[in-house]
Design a protein around this motif. Structure first.
Motif, mmCIF file in Angstrom:
data_model
loop_
_atom_site.group_PDB
_atom_site.id
_atom_site.type_symbol
_atom_site.label_atom_id
_atom_site.label_comp_id
_atom_site.label_asym_id
_atom_site.label_seq_id
_atom_site.Cartn_x
_atom_site.Cartn_y
_atom_site.Cartn_z
ATOM 1 N N TYR A 86 -23.413 -9.114 0.954
ATOM 2 C CA TYR A 86 -24.532 -8.564 1.702
ATOM 3 C C TYR A 86 -25.620 -9.611 1.946
ATOM 4 C CZ TYR A 86 -26.521 -8.173 -3.014
ATOM 5 O OH TYR A 86 -26.957 -8.445 -4.287
ATOM 6 N N GLU A 87 -25.557 -10.743 1.245
ATOM 7 C CA GLU A 87 -26.527 -11.812 1.454
ATOM 8 C C GLU A 87 -26.109 -12.747 2.599
ATOM 9 O OE1 GLU A 87 -26.953 -13.755 -2.304
ATOM 10 O OE2 GLU A 87 -28.277 -12.191 -3.112
ATOM 11 N N GLU A 88 -24.922 -12.544 3.136
ATOM 12 C CA GLU A 88 -24.443 -13.369 4.241
ATOM 13 C C GLU A 88 -25.274 -13.098 5.489
ATOM 14 O OE1 GLU A 88 -20.423 -13.825 7.014
ATOM 15 O OE2 GLU A 88 -20.369 -12.677 5.152
ATOM 16 N N ILE A 89 -25.551 -14.152 6.259
ATOM 17 C CA ILE A 89 -26.297 -13.992 7.506
ATOM 18 C C ILE A 89 -25.542 -13.042 8.436
ATOM 19 C CG2 ILE A 89 -27.016 -15.176 9.623
ATOM 20 C CD1 ILE A 89 -27.663 -17.603 7.964
ATOM 21 N N GLY A 90 -26.246 -12.038 8.922
ATOM 22 C CA GLY A 90 -25.643 -11.103 9.859
ATOM 23 C C GLY A 90 -24.867 -9.974 9.228
ATOM 24 N N PHE A 91 -24.924 -9.847 7.889
ATOM 25 C CA PHE A 91 -24.205 -8.746 7.245
ATOM 26 C C PHE A 91 -24.687 -7.402 7.799
ATOM 27 C CE2 PHE A 91 -24.278 -5.362 4.042
ATOM 28 C CZ PHE A 91 -22.934 -5.252 3.741
ATOM 29 N N GLY A 92 -23.722 -6.533 8.142
ATOM 30 C CA GLY A 92 -24.045 -5.199 8.623
ATOM 31 C C GLY A 92 -24.471 -5.142 10.071
ATOM 32 N N GLN A 93 -24.407 -6.270 10.768
ATOM 33 C CA GLN A 93 -24.893 -6.323 12.145
ATOM 34 C C GLN A 93 -23.781 -6.685 13.125
ATOM 35 O OE1 GLN A 93 -28.158 -9.121 12.062
ATOM 36 N NE2 GLN A 93 -29.623 -7.489 11.669
ATOM 37 N N PRO A 94 -24.001 -6.393 14.407
ATOM 38 C CA PRO A 94 -23.031 -6.811 15.425
ATOM 39 C C PRO A 94 -22.846 -8.326 15.400
ATOM 40 C CG PRO A 94 -24.576 -5.224 16.327
ATOM 41 C CD PRO A 94 -25.102 -5.604 14.982
ATOM 42 N N CYS A 95 -21.635 -8.761 15.661
ATOM 43 C CA CYS A 95 -21.331 -10.179 15.640
ATOM 44 C C CYS A 95 -20.235 -10.461 16.657
ATOM 45 C CB CYS A 95 -20.892 -10.615 14.248
ATOM 46 S SG CYS A 95 -19.397 -9.767 13.675
ATOM 47 N N LEU A 96 -19.940 -11.731 16.846
ATOM 48 C CA LEU A 96 -18.830 -12.150 17.690
ATOM 49 C C LEU A 96 -17.688 -12.633 16.801
ATOM 50 C CD1 LEU A 96 -20.678 -14.179 20.497
ATOM 51 C CD2 LEU A 96 -19.997 -11.769 20.517
ATOM 52 N N VAL A 97 -16.483 -12.189 17.096
ATOM 53 C CA VAL A 97 -15.308 -12.649 16.360
ATOM 54 C C VAL A 97 -14.295 -13.203 17.361
ATOM 55 C CG1 VAL A 97 -15.622 -11.020 14.467
ATOM 56 C CG2 VAL A 97 -14.214 -10.361 16.421
ATOM 57 N N GLY A 98 -13.490 -14.143 16.889
ATOM 58 C CA GLY A 98 -12.457 -14.743 17.733
ATOM 59 C C GLY A 98 -12.789 -16.144 18.202
ATOM 60 N N LEU A 99 -13.982 -16.640 17.860
ATOM 61 C CA LEU A 99 -14.345 -17.997 18.250
ATOM 62 C C LEU A 99 -13.538 -18.999 17.423
ATOM 63 C CD1 LEU A 99 -18.216 -17.523 18.443
ATOM 64 C CD2 LEU A 99 -16.737 -18.146 20.378
ATOM 65 N N SER A 100 -12.987 -20.009 18.106
ATOM 66 C CA SER A 100 -12.243 -21.061 17.416
ATOM 67 C C SER A 100 -13.049 -22.347 17.348
ATOM 68 C CB SER A 100 -10.920 -21.330 18.146
ATOM 69 O OG SER A 100 -11.164 -21.696 19.500
ATOM 70 N N HIS A 101 -14.301 -22.282 17.740
ATOM 71 C CA HIS A 101 -15.171 -23.445 17.820
ATOM 72 C C HIS A 101 -15.659 -23.852 16.429
ATOM 73 C CE1 HIS A 101 -15.045 -21.229 21.534
ATOM 74 N NE2 HIS A 101 -15.562 -22.239 22.199
ATOM 75 N N PHE A 102 -15.777 -25.136 16.219
ATOM 76 C CA PHE A 102 -16.203 -25.662 14.932
ATOM 77 C C PHE A 102 -17.539 -25.044 14.524
ATOM 78 C CE2 PHE A 102 -18.467 -28.868 12.376
ATOM 79 C CZ PHE A 102 -17.565 -29.014 11.331
ATOM 80 N N ALA A 103 -17.596 -24.505 13.305
ATOM 81 C CA ALA A 103 -18.802 -23.908 12.699
ATOM 82 C C ALA A 103 -19.142 -22.526 13.262
ATOM 83 C CB ALA A 103 -20.011 -24.831 12.845
ATOM 84 N N TYR A 104 -18.292 -21.956 14.121
ATOM 85 C CA TYR A 104 -18.581 -20.635 14.683
ATOM 86 C C TYR A 104 -17.475 -19.617 14.409
ATOM 87 C CZ TYR A 104 -22.272 -23.000 17.292
ATOM 88 O OH TYR A 104 -23.388 -23.731 17.638
ATOM 89 N N THR A 105 -16.534 -19.952 13.568
ATOM 90 C CA THR A 105 -15.435 -19.033 13.290
ATOM 91 C C THR A 105 -15.894 -17.911 12.359
ATOM 92 O OG1 THR A 105 -14.730 -20.453 11.464
ATOM 93 C CG2 THR A 105 -13.689 -20.818 13.601
ATOM 94 N N GLY A 106 -15.037 -16.904 12.210
ATOM 95 C CA GLY A 106 -15.403 -15.763 11.371
ATOM 96 C C GLY A 106 -16.354 -14.828 12.101
ATOM 97 N N ASN A 107 -17.293 -14.243 11.380
ATOM 98 C CA ASN A 107 -18.299 -13.365 11.980
ATOM 99 C C ASN A 107 -19.503 -14.200 12.393
ATOM 100 O OD1 ASN A 107 -16.992 -10.747 11.448
ATOM 101 N ND2 ASN A 107 -17.362 -11.236 9.299
#
Length: 224
Positions: A143-164
């Motif tokens: 829950y301390e992760e940036i953006g926890f519980g919020q809308p996010c983008l998934v599917g990015l393969s770009h360096f440093a932008y993967t995951g949520n």
């Protein structure tokens, strides 16, 4: 001061974004996060209408096209710093929806809605990416992760932008860079977000479904 007055005057009647569950006292449950995300999906189109109407006060026409990005980039570079209160816990307000996005936090609504626009632009251009919500990864303090519980983008393969990827916090960083420039008498820094055109570059980079490979920092050091 003139720029700040323009931002606040146009902002005075801007609709406040307030999902059904706030999490200032306890971590939201999975069902509460899902309800907030459904609210986000329901409100998304209306929020873009509110944003487009707001930006017209500054003669910026919003549209999901590459041609519209430079005007938004210029606006954010000039005015973005005025959307963040000079004091207060703005990141807590962003993450928890409390304090409510009114008063000194009213500008957070604009940051949020610009992030919707940016996310929609990326999703429209990059068929590998979609909107989702960050439920956490099941670890003890996720829950301390940036953006926890919020809308996010998934599917990015770009360096440093993967995951949520929290596009909301990504846009906030541009505004925070503007706030730092205001505090420093207009002087920028070596931070990329202080560079004119960086928002355009960033969005088009993330909108590319086949981004160029990232050059390792070690190789950049050798080249220098």
């Amino acid at each position: 001061m003139i720029d700040r007055r323009r931002v606040l005057k146009a902002l005075s009647k801007y609709p406040v974004y307030s999902p059904p569950f706030h999490n200032s006292e306890a971590v939201l449950s999975r069902s509460e996060i899902a309800a907030n995300y459904n609210y986000f999906l329901e409100q998304k189109a209306r929020r873009l209408e509110f944003l487009a109407s707001y930006l017209r006060h500054f003669f910026v026409e919003l549209s999901l096209s590459p041609e519209a990005l430079p005007a938004l980039d210029n606006w954010l570079l000039r005015y973005g710093g005025h959307l963040i209160p000079n004091g207060g816990e703005v990141l807590f307000a962003m993450n928890d929806y409390e304090p409510a996005w009114v008063g000194e936090y009213h500008g957070v609504n604009i940051i949020h809605d610009i992030s919707i626009f940016a996310g929609d632009y990326i999703v429209m251009k990059n068929d590998k990416v979609r909107w989702s919500v960050n439920y956490g990864d099941g670890t003890k303090r996720d829950y301390e992760e940036i953006g926890f519980g919020q809308p996010c983008l998934v599917g990015l393969s770009h360096f440093a932008y993967t995951g949520n990827y929290s596009i909301f916090h990504g846009i906030y960083e541009f505004c925070y860079a503007g706030l730092r420039r205001l505090r420093n008498g207009g002087r920028g820094s070596k931070w990329e977000r202080d560079i004119p055109g960086e928002l355009v570059r960033r969005l088009n980079y993330l909108a590319d479904p086949d981004p160029p490979p990232q050059i390792p920092v070690s190789q950049l050091t050798i080249d220098d």
